[in-house]
Design an enzyme around this catalytic site. Structure first.
Site, PDB file in Angstrom:
ATOM      1  N   LYS A 186      24.454  11.701  65.355  1.00 27.33           N
ATOM      2  CA  LYS A 186      23.510  12.615  64.707  1.00 27.33           C
ATOM      3  C   LYS A 186      22.156  12.364  65.359  1.00 27.33           C
ATOM      4  CE  LYS A 186      22.397  15.705  61.544  1.00 27.33           C
ATOM      5  NZ  LYS A 186      22.876  17.116  61.608  1.00 27.33           N
ATOM      6  N   ASP A 219      28.028  16.950  62.439  1.00 26.88           N
ATOM      7  CA  ASP A 219      28.306  18.138  61.616  1.00 26.88           C
ATOM      8  C   ASP A 219      29.106  19.166  62.424  1.00 26.88           C
ATOM      9  OD1 ASP A 219      26.045  18.400  63.212  1.00 26.88           O
ATOM     10  OD2 ASP A 219      24.850  19.488  61.736  1.00 26.88           O
ATOM     11  N   ASP A 243      34.697   7.052  59.333  1.00 26.67           N
ATOM     12  CA  ASP A 243      35.388   7.011  58.036  1.00 26.67           C
ATOM     13  C   ASP A 243      35.600   8.427  57.513  1.00 26.67           C
ATOM     14  OD1 ASP A 243      36.443   5.919  55.601  1.00 26.67           O
ATOM     15  OD2 ASP A 243      34.526   6.414  54.664  1.00 26.67           O
ATOM     16  N   ASP A 247      39.386  11.006  57.532  1.00 23.90           N
ATOM     17  CA  ASP A 247      40.024  11.625  56.352  1.00 23.90           C
ATOM     18  C   ASP A 247      40.195  13.119  56.605  1.00 23.90           C
ATOM     19  OD1 ASP A 247      40.054   9.206  54.881  1.00 23.90           O
ATOM     20  OD2 ASP A 247      39.586  10.280  53.021  1.00 23.90           O
TER      21      ASP A 247
END
Ligand code: IPM
Ligand code: MN
Length: 351
Positions: A186, A219, A243, A247
């Site tokens: 980011k 993002d 992390d 998922d």
């Protein structure tokens, strides 16, 4: 060969899936003439109940002395009140740090028989084969934490050396695959990410010029992952982004219950755990998906014990069992789900 494996079943569905991985390891041990010493140890919430400490000293000592650590899952509502002083997760972070396993590999592959299990369209998923390399012992997980009456702080720090070693680990993997590395950060907002980007560019230019490097903002990466997952090969990222994105990526495979992980450091000792949690909502019902755990055991055989053929045999057996329709409810949909034990039996039968 002889190997010592520390086994940490943990909480919730952890013990259920761990039992199946142990059975698979025992089967391979017999078939291939190895001697595996498996030592089961308390960890996580179970260890808090027993000793007040999620990572008791004897557990850590046994992990340090083992060739590999196999871990189920930890946590649960019993230990997760915001006021709680000790948490199972503290034990997990401490274990990762103590073993210095900074590189967390999370492969994501789509099995043709599970195309329908995902919430995403088959034509988008088909052929996806990527691997995340998540930095595991730094970043906001390990920075200073402060709590005052009306404010709270979590510090995120990365050093050049921490970034260099994880980027090298990812680049070495990319060399053996499709030579494409996406680095996720980011950098438009975070200083740690700007350092991450600079160090990554330099390491790749100087040491891995044959691997194509692309920087991607986190993002945007979250979006592209589900828009065009096939385009990714190796993805490297810091602890928390990794992390979250893994998922998300589990939905490419069809279920959180399918993804294994290997956490590695400088030597061959590693920590192996499925990426799913303790799933308290289904614990004790015998319906947890054992495949993420079985595939973690396969990674253990490959990376810590160097047992390539055994690892491949276990992976092939899981793949065949999936192909034959031995599916737990998370991937079976409405039709004929099997239990944790039945799914694992289907694997053992094919070993
Ligand atoms: C994981 C888990 C852990 C993490 C939790 C249990 C601390 O979500 O391994 O992905 O955030 O690293
Ligand atoms: Mn997670």
């Amino acid at each position: 060969m002889k190997a010592h494996i520390a086994v940490l079943p943990g909480d919730g569905i952890g013990p259920e899936v761990t039992a199946e991985a142990v059975r698979a390891l025992r089967a391979l041990e017999k078939r291939h003439g190895h001697i595996f010493t498996l030592t089961e140890l308390p960890f996580g919430g179970a260890a808090i109940d027993l000793t007040g400490n999620p990572l008791p000293e004897p557990t850590l000592e046994a992990c340090r002395n083992a060739d590999a650590v196999l871990l189920g899952a930890i946590g649960g509502p019993k230990w997760s009140a915001p006021e709680a002083k000790v948490r199972p997760e503290q034990g997990l972070l401490e274990l990762r740090r103590a073993l210095r396993v900074y590189a967390n590999l999370r492969p994501v592959k789509v099995h043709p028989a599970l195309l329908g299990a995902s919430s995403l369209k088959s034509e988008v998923l088909q052929g996806t084969d990527l691997i995340f390399v998540r930095e595991l012992t730094g970043g906001i997980y390990f920075g200073e934490k402060r709590r005052e009456a009306d404010c709270a702080t979590d510090v995120c720090t990365y050093t050049v050396a921490e970034i260099e070693r994880i980027v090298r680990a990812a680049a070495r993997l990319a060399q053996k695959r499709r030579r494409k590395l996406v680095s996720i950060d980011k950098a438009n907002v975070l200083e740690t990410s700007r350092l991450w980007r600079q160090v990554t560019s330099r390491v790749m230019r100087e040491e891995f010029p044959e691997v194509a490097l692309e920087h991607m903002l986190v993002d945007s990466a979250a979006m592209h992952l589900i828009r065009r997952p096939r385009d990714f090969d190796v993805l490297v990222t810091e602890n928390m982004f990794g992390d979250i994105l893994t998922d998300e990526a589990s939905m490419l495979a069809g279920s959180l219950g399918l993804l294994p992980s290997a956490s590695l450091g400088e030597g061959t000792r590693g920590l192996y755990e499925p990426i799913h949690g303790s799933a308290p909502d289904i614990a004790g019902r015998g319906i947890a998906n054992p495949y993420g755990m079985l595939l973690s055991a396969a990674l253990l055989l490959r990376h810590s014990l160097g047992l390539t053929a055994e690892a491949a045999a276990l992976e092939a057996a899981v793949s065949d069992a999936i192909g034959a329709g031995a599916l737990t409810p998370d991937v079976a949909g409405a039709t004929g789900a099997v239990s944790t034990r039945e799914a694992a039996e289907a694997v053992l039968a094919r070993l």
